[in-house]
Every structure is written in C-alpha cells, then in structure tokens.
Design a protein around this motif. Structure first.
Motif, mmCIF file in Angstrom:
data_model
loop_
_atom_site.group_PDB
_atom_site.id
_atom_site.type_symbol
_atom_site.label_atom_id
_atom_site.label_comp_id
_atom_site.label_asym_id
_atom_site.label_seq_id
_atom_site.Cartn_x
_atom_site.Cartn_y
_atom_site.Cartn_z
ATOM 1 N N MET A 108 0.850 -1.199 0.000
ATOM 2 C CA MET A 108 0.000 0.000 0.000
ATOM 3 C C MET A 108 0.883 1.246 0.000
ATOM 4 S SD MET A 108 -3.077 1.018 2.643
ATOM 5 C CE MET A 108 -3.983 -0.465 2.197
ATOM 6 N N THR A 109 0.634 2.195 -0.915
ATOM 7 C CA THR A 109 1.457 3.380 -1.026
ATOM 8 C C THR A 109 1.161 4.348 0.120
ATOM 9 O OG1 THR A 109 -0.146 4.592 -2.361
ATOM 10 C CG2 THR A 109 1.376 3.141 -3.535
ATOM 11 N N GLN A 110 2.104 5.282 0.337
ATOM 12 C CA GLN A 110 1.934 6.264 1.404
ATOM 13 C C GLN A 110 0.705 7.131 1.169
ATOM 14 O OE1 GLN A 110 3.653 6.166 4.012
ATOM 15 N NE2 GLN A 110 3.715 8.141 5.055
ATOM 16 N N GLN A 111 0.438 7.477 -0.089
ATOM 17 C CA GLN A 111 -0.726 8.294 -0.398
ATOM 18 C C GLN A 111 -2.016 7.521 -0.128
ATOM 19 O OE1 GLN A 111 -0.961 11.539 -1.070
ATOM 20 N NE2 GLN A 111 -3.180 11.225 -0.981
ATOM 21 N N ALA A 112 -2.008 6.219 -0.439
ATOM 22 C CA ALA A 112 -3.185 5.401 -0.175
ATOM 23 C C ALA A 112 -3.446 5.307 1.321
ATOM 24 C CB ALA A 112 -3.000 4.010 -0.776
ATOM 25 N N ILE A 113 -2.376 5.170 2.101
ATOM 26 C CA ILE A 113 -2.513 5.112 3.556
ATOM 27 C C ILE A 113 -3.055 6.435 4.077
ATOM 28 C CG2 ILE A 113 -1.253 4.913 5.741
ATOM 29 C CD1 ILE A 113 0.649 2.994 4.341
ATOM 30 N N ARG A 114 -2.544 7.555 3.537
ATOM 31 C CA ARG A 114 -3.020 8.880 3.956
ATOM 32 C C ARG A 114 -4.517 9.018 3.693
ATOM 33 N NH1 ARG A 114 -0.495 13.952 4.197
ATOM 34 N NH2 ARG A 114 1.382 13.025 3.292
ATOM 35 N N THR A 115 -4.961 8.617 2.494
ATOM 36 C CA THR A 115 -6.366 8.726 2.131
ATOM 37 C C THR A 115 -7.233 7.874 3.046
ATOM 38 O OG1 THR A 115 -5.789 9.138 -0.185
ATOM 39 C CG2 THR A 115 -8.040 8.386 0.279
ATOM 40 N N LEU A 116 -6.785 6.661 3.291
ATOM 41 C CA LEU A 116 -7.553 5.770 4.154
ATOM 42 C C LEU A 116 -7.584 6.273 5.589
ATOM 43 C CD1 LEU A 116 -6.326 2.331 2.780
ATOM 44 C CD2 LEU A 116 -8.614 3.269 2.579
ATOM 45 N N LEU A 117 -6.442 6.769 6.075
ATOM 46 C CA LEU A 117 -6.358 7.244 7.454
ATOM 47 C C LEU A 117 -7.276 8.449 7.663
ATOM 48 C CD1 LEU A 117 -4.715 6.261 9.883
ATOM 49 C CD2 LEU A 117 -3.069 8.074 9.432
ATOM 50 N N LYS A 118 -7.335 9.335 6.679
ATOM 51 C CA LYS A 118 -8.165 10.536 6.815
ATOM 52 C C LYS A 118 -9.651 10.230 6.661
ATOM 53 C CE LYS A 118 -6.889 14.630 6.000
ATOM 54 N NZ LYS A 118 -6.538 15.943 5.470
ATOM 55 N N SER A 119 -9.989 8.997 6.286
ATOM 56 C CA SER A 119 -11.390 8.601 6.258
ATOM 57 C C SER A 119 -11.872 8.176 7.639
ATOM 58 C CB SER A 119 -11.597 7.441 5.270
ATOM 59 O OG SER A 119 -11.013 6.238 5.756
ATOM 60 N N PHE B 274 -9.156 11.191 12.562
ATOM 61 C CA PHE B 274 -8.154 11.937 11.802
ATOM 62 C C PHE B 274 -8.742 12.796 10.690
ATOM 63 C CE2 PHE B 274 -5.988 7.864 13.020
ATOM 64 C CZ PHE B 274 -5.193 8.402 14.006
ATOM 65 N N ARG B 275 -10.061 12.735 10.514
ATOM 66 C CA ARG B 275 -10.693 13.323 9.327
ATOM 67 C C ARG B 275 -10.452 14.820 9.199
ATOM 68 N NH1 ARG B 275 -16.377 11.356 9.312
ATOM 69 N NH2 ARG B 275 -15.336 9.448 8.619
ATOM 70 N N GLU B 276 -10.429 15.552 10.338
ATOM 71 C CA GLU B 276 -10.330 17.006 10.279
ATOM 72 C C GLU B 276 -8.894 17.519 10.366
ATOM 73 O OE1 GLU B 276 -12.871 18.615 13.258
ATOM 74 O OE2 GLU B 276 -14.648 17.551 12.559
ATOM 75 N N LEU B 277 -7.932 16.626 10.419
ATOM 76 C CA LEU B 277 -6.539 17.063 10.498
ATOM 77 C C LEU B 277 -6.049 17.549 9.145
ATOM 78 C CD1 LEU B 277 -4.870 14.296 12.727
ATOM 79 C CD2 LEU B 277 -5.891 16.465 13.431
ATOM 80 N N VAL C 111 1.617 11.259 12.322
ATOM 81 C CA VAL C 111 0.926 9.978 12.478
ATOM 82 C C VAL C 111 1.337 9.026 11.363
ATOM 83 C CG1 VAL C 111 -1.312 8.842 12.623
ATOM 84 C CG2 VAL C 111 -1.021 11.139 13.577
ATOM 85 N N LEU C 112 1.416 9.535 10.144
ATOM 86 C CA LEU C 112 1.818 8.704 9.014
ATOM 87 C C LEU C 112 3.225 8.151 9.183
ATOM 88 C CD1 LEU C 112 0.384 10.817 6.056
ATOM 89 C CD2 LEU C 112 -0.346 8.530 6.732
ATOM 90 N N SER C 113 4.064 8.915 9.894
ATOM 91 C CA SER C 113 5.454 8.492 10.050
ATOM 92 C C SER C 113 5.605 7.273 10.954
ATOM 93 C CB SER C 113 6.296 9.651 10.597
ATOM 94 O OG SER C 113 5.949 9.934 11.951
ATOM 95 N N VAL D 89 -2.112 0.234 12.549
ATOM 96 C CA VAL D 89 -1.565 -0.075 13.867
ATOM 97 C C VAL D 89 -0.664 1.076 14.317
ATOM 98 C CG1 VAL D 89 -0.290 -1.764 15.243
ATOM 99 C CG2 VAL D 89 -1.551 -2.505 13.206
ATOM 100 N N LEU D 90 -0.942 1.576 15.522
ATOM 101 C CA LEU D 90 -0.125 2.634 16.123
ATOM 102 C C LEU D 90 0.420 2.140 17.461
ATOM 103 C CD1 LEU D 90 -2.294 5.842 15.581
ATOM 104 C CD2 LEU D 90 -0.324 5.119 14.256
ATOM 105 N N LYS D 91 1.694 2.293 17.670
ATOM 106 C CA LYS D 91 2.273 1.969 18.964
ATOM 107 C C LYS D 91 1.894 3.070 19.959
ATOM 108 C CE LYS D 91 6.032 -1.075 17.675
ATOM 109 N NZ LYS D 91 5.316 -2.192 18.325
ATOM 110 N N VAL D 92 1.404 2.657 21.125
ATOM 111 C CA VAL D 92 0.890 3.598 22.115
ATOM 112 C C VAL D 92 1.934 4.622 22.515
ATOM 113 C CG1 VAL D 92 -0.025 3.824 24.456
ATOM 114 C CG2 VAL D 92 -0.829 1.978 22.987
ATOM 115 N N ALA D 93 3.151 4.175 22.795
ATOM 116 C CA ALA D 93 4.197 5.085 23.267
ATOM 117 C C ALA D 93 4.484 6.166 22.233
ATOM 118 C CB ALA D 93 5.472 4.306 23.593
ATOM 119 N N GLN D 94 4.537 5.792 20.958
ATOM 120 C CA GLN D 94 4.819 6.764 19.905
ATOM 121 C C GLN D 94 3.641 7.715 19.698
ATOM 122 O OE1 GLN D 94 5.746 3.861 16.823
ATOM 123 N NE2 GLN D 94 7.900 4.444 16.890
#
Length: 231
Positions: free
Chosen positions: A1-12, A16-19, A27-29, A109-114
C-alpha cells in the motif's frame, strides 16, 4: 500500500478526518498496516497492551470469556472504529478482552508510546481523542443503566436500536437493515441474556411487524417503532 493510499484511508477515519496534511504527517510516520484473515486473533485478553488499532476495512469482534469459558461479546467493530478505546491511557497494562477478525480485515496499527508523544505536540488531535473517549464513556454508562433499570425485553429493544444506529443502513423511511449478520447467541452475549430469551423476543417483534429478516439473513428494523416501544 502506497503512502498516499494510507493517507487517504487514514483521513477517512473520524479521529483523523479534520486534520490538515501537516498535522497528520507525524501519524503517518509511525503508522503500519496489517492484514488479517477471518478468524485470526489480533490480540488476546491479558497480553501486554502496546498498540492501538483502527479498522480500515473489515470487521472485528471484541469479546471475553467468563469463568465457565462462555463467550461474552462486548462489541462488533467496523470501518473507522478504534480499539481498545482506553489504549492511550493504559500503556503496559493488559488488553481487557480478546480481539478477533470476523472477515478479511485491514488495520492501521499505532504503537501507544509513539502516539502518546504525538498527542503531546498536537492539541487538536488530543481534543478529538478526549471527545471520542467521552462519547464512549457516555455509551457505556447508558448500557449499564439499561441493564440495571430494564427487563430483558427492554434491553433487547435498546440493543436493536443501538445496532440500527451503529451497524444499520437506511433502506427506506424509518427502516434500517443491519450490515452485519448477528446470531441470536451473539445478540444474547451482548446484553448477558439467554439465547432462548432473545429468540422469543425476536419472534414476538416479527409478529408485531417491528422487525423482519432480509434474504441475506440480516435484520431489518423499524427504528421509530422500536423507540416508541421503549417509551
């Protein structure tokens, strides 16, 4: 999955929608995506809580087992949902329940500490997290009140109303069809009732034309009539 695809999905995802693009970049990093097949455990109750998950596609059930080993269904989650809801504030604590995919599922998946470090530097995202947590607390309080104040029939009505609002698609005026097929046992597990009680109640509601079943086997609910029944 490309970074742009992840960005689009994440903002859905509502959180994260209003960021802005700049706000979502941290977050993407740190984000990762994982694929799960149907019936695969994401985590098990008691394991150390390290990650927070967001559903990009698919469904996940959250459940516990009582001392007799009987499954107690806590929730069925779908696209855009986050779990576990208390994950940001319980780093190092055990997961409170099991999480299992019920169909092919893609998770962020997001690591809590990060992620906690990002929250410290993003007031807008922190406010959205607290709002979401507040909504979840209100929902849990309402469900607890229903169990304390209502009999089994009323609890089942309230459950159907919640499912219509969270898992329903409006098919015509006042009628909603659930996008997930629930067994009577799963419905019973959600409110701590017996399967027989749920079966009798659904039969009664069908006879009164408050609900019916689609050809796909999913429930169709007449929401306003169910709400009137609760009054």
């Amino acid at each position: 999955m490309t970074q742009q695809a992840i960005r689009t999905l994440l903002k859905s995802i509502p959180l994260f929608r209003e960021l802005t693009d700049e706000e979502i970049e941290p977050v993407l990093s740190i984000v990762q995506t994982r694929e799960y097949v149907s019936g695969e455990f994401i985590f098990m109750q008691g394991e150390t809580l390290e990650n927070v998950y967001f559903i990009l596609d698919g469904k996940v059930k959250i459940f516990k087992n009582d001392i007799q080993g009987k499954e107690q269904l806590v929730a069925v989650l779908q696209n855009g949902d986050m779990f576990p809801h208390a994950g940001f504030f319980q780093k190092g604590m055990p997961y409170p329940a099991h999480a299992e995919s019920t169909e092919a599922t893609t998770l962020v998946v997001l690591k809590v500490a990060q992620f906690e470090n990002i929250l410290m530097h993003s007031p807008q995202l922190s406010i959205k997290v607290f709002r979401m947590m507040g909504s979840k607390i209100v929902e849990l309080q309402k469900r607890l009140e229903e169990q304390i104040l209502n009999n089994s029939y009323e609890q089942i009505l309230q459950l159907l109303i919640r499912l219509a609002e969270s898992h329903g698609t409006e098919i015509n005026e006042n009628s909603y069809e659930l996008t997930t097929q629930f067994t009577n046992q799963e419905l019973a597990n959600m409110i701590g009732a017996s399967r027989e009680t749920v079966s009798r109640t659904l039969t009664k509601l069908k006879k009164r034309n408050l609900i019916d079943v689609s050809k796909r086997g999913t429930l169709r609910l007449k929401l306003s009539l169910l709400k009137e029944e609760c009054l």
